[in-house]
Scaffold this active site. Structure first.
Site, PDB file in Angstrom:
ATOM      1  N   LYS A  30       0.713  -1.176  -0.210  1.00 53.40           N
ATOM      2  CA  LYS A  30       0.018  -0.119   0.037  1.00 53.40           C
ATOM      3  C   LYS A  30       0.797   1.282  -0.124  1.00 53.40           C
ATOM      4  O   LYS A  30       1.867   1.308   0.740  1.00 53.40           O
ATOM      5  CB  LYS A  30      -0.992   0.106   1.449  1.00 53.40           C
ATOM      6  CG  LYS A  30      -1.950  -0.943   1.132  1.00 53.40           C
ATOM      7  CD  LYS A  30      -3.035  -0.751   2.350  1.00 53.40           C
ATOM      8  CE  LYS A  30      -4.270  -1.624   2.482  1.00 53.40           C
ATOM      9  NZ  LYS A  30      -5.141  -1.456   3.397  1.00 53.40           N
ATOM     10  N   ARG A  82      -3.685 -13.756   5.721  1.00 53.37           N
ATOM     11  CA  ARG A  82      -2.717 -12.688   6.101  1.00 53.37           C
ATOM     12  C   ARG A  82      -2.794 -12.503   7.644  1.00 53.37           C
ATOM     13  O   ARG A  82      -1.688 -12.582   8.173  1.00 53.37           O
ATOM     14  CB  ARG A  82      -2.888 -11.667   5.418  1.00 53.37           C
ATOM     15  CG  ARG A  82      -2.032 -10.449   5.818  1.00 53.37           C
ATOM     16  CD  ARG A  82      -2.446  -9.134   4.818  1.00 53.37           C
ATOM     17  NE  ARG A  82      -1.842  -7.765   5.238  1.00 53.37           N
ATOM     18  CZ  ARG A  82      -0.664  -7.373   5.108  1.00 53.37           C
ATOM     19  NH1 ARG A  82       0.288  -8.015   4.593  1.00 53.37           N
ATOM     20  NH2 ARG A  82      -0.604  -6.351   5.569  1.00 53.37           N
ATOM     21  N   TYR A 136      -2.706  -7.486  17.024  1.00 51.86           N
ATOM     22  CA  TYR A 136      -2.261  -9.277  16.843  1.00 51.86           C
ATOM     23  C   TYR A 136      -2.206  -9.547  18.087  1.00 51.86           C
ATOM     24  O   TYR A 136      -2.272 -10.840  18.452  1.00 51.86           O
ATOM     25  CB  TYR A 136      -1.338  -9.449  15.789  1.00 51.86           C
ATOM     26  CG  TYR A 136      -1.815  -9.269  14.198  1.00 51.86           C
ATOM     27  CD1 TYR A 136      -2.766 -10.132  13.673  1.00 51.86           C
ATOM     28  CD2 TYR A 136      -1.324  -8.227  13.599  1.00 51.86           C
ATOM     29  CE1 TYR A 136      -3.178 -10.065  12.475  1.00 51.86           C
ATOM     30  CE2 TYR A 136      -1.649  -8.071  12.403  1.00 51.86           C
ATOM     31  CZ  TYR A 136      -2.612  -8.731  11.680  1.00 51.86           C
ATOM     32  OH  TYR A 136      -3.355  -8.651  10.400  1.00 51.86           O
TER      33      TYR A 136
END
Length: 309
Positions: free
Chosen positions: A187, A258, A290
């Site tokens: 990105k 992912r 995460y």
């Protein structure tokens, strides 16, 4: 200083060109911003009774922006709080561009507060579920062997390297056989190195050995049934079909692979900075989500296993 007589639609187009060529946003993100911008300009034109100029955009009031958000929340396709927050962020970005590049500020915009959005956590699949998704394509009797190998190779790149769909499908024929580390453009044109596991290389090699097309070095590596470039929609539809066969929840998407790459690395002891670099996140705070996922999994396992759970 830009021409104040520029129309609002022309100003919007200039912003989108800036996002495409200078910020190098993905086509999907550009489409979303263009959709938001066109709705916003159309609202102002209806609300004010005619076409708007660049100077008119600078005179936008907080009440007008709130009215636009209210319309988007209750219209034919009502937006939820998260989408409304993204809409306001895009409008702020548009006006920031007009301020910096055209000298036309919209000071009232600072008075508009977006809806409260509860932060959502990534929803990874388990290691066994990920393995199931990677192996299931080859169990489909209706697929040609090369197509099954292709789908497995793409999904292996998502889970084994933490790639986005667009990043996996951007690989060229010249990228294979895969090296020890692959240079990925993510990105915003952000570059990163993705280490290649032997299992990932083997999956791509198996696809190359079976696929029937003669490809030039600069052509996309992954091909559709009729020889064109494989589309993101195909990958999404493939995972939707596979999760149905495996009995997995709707949260088992290509992007969940992912997420699983990151969560499983964290669970195995990888540090956050390394995971940030592997995923190509600009901010560590994005990667920190995460840790909450991993903590939630530990608590769930504790509650299930502990005699007092």
């Amino acid at each position: 200083m830009a021409d104040a007589g520029l129309t609002a639609s022309e100003a919007l187009l200039a912003w989108l060109e800036h996002l495409a060529h200078e910020r190098r946003l993905s086509p999907r993100t550009l489409e979303a911003y263009g959709h938001i911008g066109r709705h916003y300009v159309a609202f102002l034109e209806r609300h004010r009774g005619g076409p708007q100029t660049l100077a008119d955009l600078g005179a936008v009031t907080a009440a007008e922006v709130r009215a636009h958000l209210a319309e988007r929340r209750t219209g034919e396709r009502p937006l939820n709080a998260r989408s409304l927050s993204q809409t306001l962020a895009a409008i702020r970005g548009f006006h920031l561009f007009l301020d910096r590049r055209c000298g036309v500020a919209a000071p009232q915009l600072a008075l508009v507060r977006g809806p409260r959005v509860k932060p959502s956590l990534p929803r990874p699949v388990t290691e066994d579920q990920a393995k199931g998704l990677l192996h299931e394509p080859e169990a489909d009797p209706d697929m040609e062997p090369w197509e099954a190998a292709r789908d497995r190779a793409v999904l292996t790149l998502l889970y084994g390297c933490g790639l986005r769909i667009s990043e996996a499908l951007s690989l060229k024929r010249s990228d294979a056989p895969l090296p020890d580390a692959l240079r990925i453009t993510g990105k915003g044109g952000k570059m990163r190195l993705a280490p290649i596991l032997p299992q990932v290389r083997e999956a791509v090699d198996a696809y190359l050995a079976l696929q029937p097309f003669i490809l030039d070095a600069d052509q996309p590596l992954f091909r559709a049934k009729r020889g064109g470039a494989l589309s993101p929609r195909h990958v999404q539809a493939t995972v939707q079909r596979l999760r149905g066969r495996l009995g997995l929840p709707a949260s088992a998407t290509p992007h969940a692979l992912r997420h699983s790459f990151a969560t499983h690395l964290l669970g195995a002891g990888a540090d956050l900075r390394s995971i940030q670099e592997l995923l190509g996140h600009a901010s560590l705070s994005t990667t920190q989500k995460y840790t909450q996922v991993d903590a939630a999994r530990l608590l769930a396992a504790y509650a299930e296993a502990h005699p007092r759970g």
